[in-house]
Motif scaffolding. Sequence first.
Motif, short mmCIF file in Angstrom:
data_model
loop_
_atom_site.label_atom_id
_atom_site.label_comp_id
_atom_site.label_asym_id
_atom_site.label_seq_id
_atom_site.Cartn_x
_atom_site.Cartn_y
_atom_site.Cartn_z
N ALA A 282 3.67 5.10 12.43
CA ALA A 282 4.06 3.99 11.56
C ALA A 282 3.61 4.21 10.12
N PHE A 283 2.40 4.74 9.96
CA PHE A 283 1.86 4.91 8.60
C PHE A 283 2.07 6.32 8.04
N GLY A 284 2.37 7.31 8.93
CA GLY A 284 2.53 8.70 8.50
C GLY A 284 3.96 9.01 8.14
N PRO A 285 4.31 10.22 7.85
CA PRO A 285 3.38 11.36 7.88
C PRO A 285 2.51 11.46 6.63
N ILE A 286 2.89 10.72 5.57
CA ILE A 286 2.03 10.78 4.37
C ILE A 286 1.14 9.54 4.36
N PHE A 287 -0.13 9.76 4.55
CA PHE A 287 -1.07 8.65 4.64
C PHE A 287 -1.56 8.24 3.24
N PRO A 288 -2.08 7.03 3.10
CA PRO A 288 -2.55 6.59 1.78
C PRO A 288 -3.54 7.59 1.18
N GLN A 289 -3.38 7.85 -0.09
CA GLN A 289 -4.27 8.80 -0.76
C GLN A 289 -5.64 8.18 -1.01
N ASP A 290 -5.61 6.86 -1.16
CA ASP A 290 -6.87 6.15 -1.43
C ASP A 290 -7.77 6.21 -0.18
N GLU B 13 -10.28 4.41 0.59
CA GLU B 13 -10.56 3.08 1.15
C GLU B 13 -9.44 2.64 2.09
N ASP B 14 -8.20 2.85 1.67
CA ASP B 14 -7.07 2.45 2.51
C ASP B 14 -7.04 3.25 3.81
N ARG B 15 -7.33 4.56 3.70
CA ARG B 15 -7.34 5.41 4.89
C ARG B 15 -8.47 4.99 5.84
N GLY B 16 -9.62 4.66 5.25
CA GLY B 16 -10.76 4.21 6.05
C GLY B 16 -10.45 2.92 6.79
N LYS B 17 -9.80 1.99 6.08
CA LYS B 17 -9.43 0.71 6.72
C LYS B 17 -8.46 0.94 7.87
N LEU B 18 -7.49 1.82 7.63
CA LEU B 18 -6.49 2.12 8.66
C LEU B 18 -7.17 2.74 9.89
N ALA B 19 -8.03 3.74 9.65
CA ALA B 19 -8.69 4.44 10.77
C ALA B 19 -9.57 3.47 11.56
N ALA B 20 -10.31 2.61 10.85
CA ALA B 20 -11.19 1.65 11.53
C ALA B 20 -10.38 0.68 12.39
N SER B 21 -9.24 0.22 11.83
CA SER B 21 -8.39 -0.72 12.59
C SER B 21 -7.87 -0.06 13.86
N VAL B 22 -7.41 1.18 13.72
CA VAL B 22 -6.85 1.89 14.87
C VAL B 22 -7.92 2.08 15.94
N GLN C 138 -8.48 12.61 13.06
CA GLN C 138 -7.67 13.77 12.70
C GLN C 138 -6.22 13.35 12.42
N PHE C 139 -5.67 12.55 13.35
CA PHE C 139 -4.27 12.10 13.19
C PHE C 139 -4.09 11.30 11.91
N LEU C 140 -5.11 10.50 11.56
CA LEU C 140 -5.00 9.60 10.41
C LEU C 140 -5.59 10.24 9.14
N GLU C 141 -5.87 11.52 9.21
CA GLU C 141 -6.38 12.31 8.08
C GLU C 141 -7.63 11.69 7.46
N ALA C 142 -8.51 11.21 8.32
CA ALA C 142 -9.76 10.62 7.82
C ALA C 142 -10.96 11.47 8.22
N LEU C 143 -10.69 12.59 8.87
CA LEU C 143 -11.79 13.42 9.38
C LEU C 143 -12.49 14.19 8.27
N ASP C 144 -11.71 14.58 7.25
CA ASP C 144 -12.28 15.44 6.20
C ASP C 144 -13.33 14.71 5.34
N THR C 145 -13.29 13.37 5.33
CA THR C 145 -14.26 12.62 4.52
C THR C 145 -15.59 12.41 5.26
#
Lengths: 231, 237
Positions: free
Chosen positions: A42-50, A52-61, A125-132
């Motif tokens: 739903a949110f991909g394949p290009i995830f929010p660059q911000d 904070e937004d990526r963190g919020k998305l990953a936490a919700s999931v 990994q899927f939500l591209e939040a692993l690198d942070t």
Amino acid sequence: MKSFHQIGWLVRKDIALFFRTKDTLVLIFVFSVLVVLIFSLAFGPIFPQDVEDRGKLAASVLWAAFAFAGIILLNRSFDVERASGALQGVRLTGVDPSNLYLSKVVSNLFLLAVLEAVITPVALQFLEALDTLTLGTLMKLIGVLTIGTLGFCAVGVTISGISTSTHGAESLLSVILLPLIFPVIMAGAKCTVSLLTTGGLEGHFWISTLVIYGAVFLASSYLLIEFVIEE
Amino acid sequence: MLLQATKITKRFGHRTILDDVDIEVQPGEVVSILGPNGAGKTTLIRILSTLLKPASGNLQIAGANALDNPFGVRQMLGVVVHEPLAYLELTPYENLRFFGKLYAVDSLEGRITALLDEVGLTRFAHERMEIFSRGMIQRFMIAKALIHDPTLLFLDEPFSGLDVAAKQFVLDRIHHERARGKGIVLTTHETQLGYLAGTRFLFLLDARLKSIARKDEIALDELSLQYDMSLKQHQMK
């Protein structure tokens, strides 16, 4: 010593039953992966660059997946007790209901922790939040998930115990559990957002809420569970 | 006295299931409670075994107040009811080991082996109980009820669904446990089996327990006749 012995055997039995039947195992893993996949698509394949937004998305999931998988797990964990009168068999051994409660909390905590250990890296990994994620943040994340899951199990086992003796236990569990579990999920999600966006816990309000709510429920249920199981 | 229950009353909604029921059990005594389906036999067994609380009444087990402190007396009880009271996903061996550990049974492995052999389940010791027949489950339940060598046994319809050989096995086991000084309460709707197993007989009808006679005071024919007459009176009400 006797209590530890009894809790140990009760936990061992719960885990043996869980891996023996495998249907719950498959169900909660498939369900959690599905939640991650749906959000990713739903949110991909290009995830929010911000960040904070990526963190919020990953936490919700993460918390959506764990909350729903947790409800399924709690339901199944009491289904096997109900099915052939096994809970009455355990009661007849003279086991202290508080020990029975603690064993259910421990076994559900262990099984959800196994699920989280697999799903968390997959989701990040899927939500591209692993690198942070740094090692320090990862350790804090494990701590938050463990405390949150413990709180979830502390509340969930009590409510499952109440709904076990009623008709329509499964739907009743969801209806009663969700409002009571909401503070745990909200505090857990807020802490996770904070960790994934800043690498630390901003302020102490949400982590304190998570710890205190879980501790209060754990202590009060430990003392009062006799009235739930025996009636 | 192993068990003394006085003025036990239980209601479900407006329906009175048990009304001022008194019962006593001495060591080496088999109290056979006869009653038709729906008479309240299972409810009585569940109350006596501390699984269900009565609306009112007293229950003493081995001198202890079993209603105030059920946990303290449960180790003394062995219970066979309609449900297996065990995990069907596990094997008989695993179930007996689990419950034996909770009861803190000494020399558990030997006890499990001996019990499985006695109830004729050695061959199926490591098969999941999901595939068991009613008779096999009944045999397992007897092994489970005896795993901790309880002093008081509650057997709710222990003969139901069993073939002739299995019924004889249950009867033999009841006589064996009685000879060891255990107290046994059994319920049945089969007069002949109740007579063969029991040393004292009671009828449970219209929510009340009526003491009939000891075995040395009454023959099977007379007991059957009295039971049939009581049943007819009950049905006419």
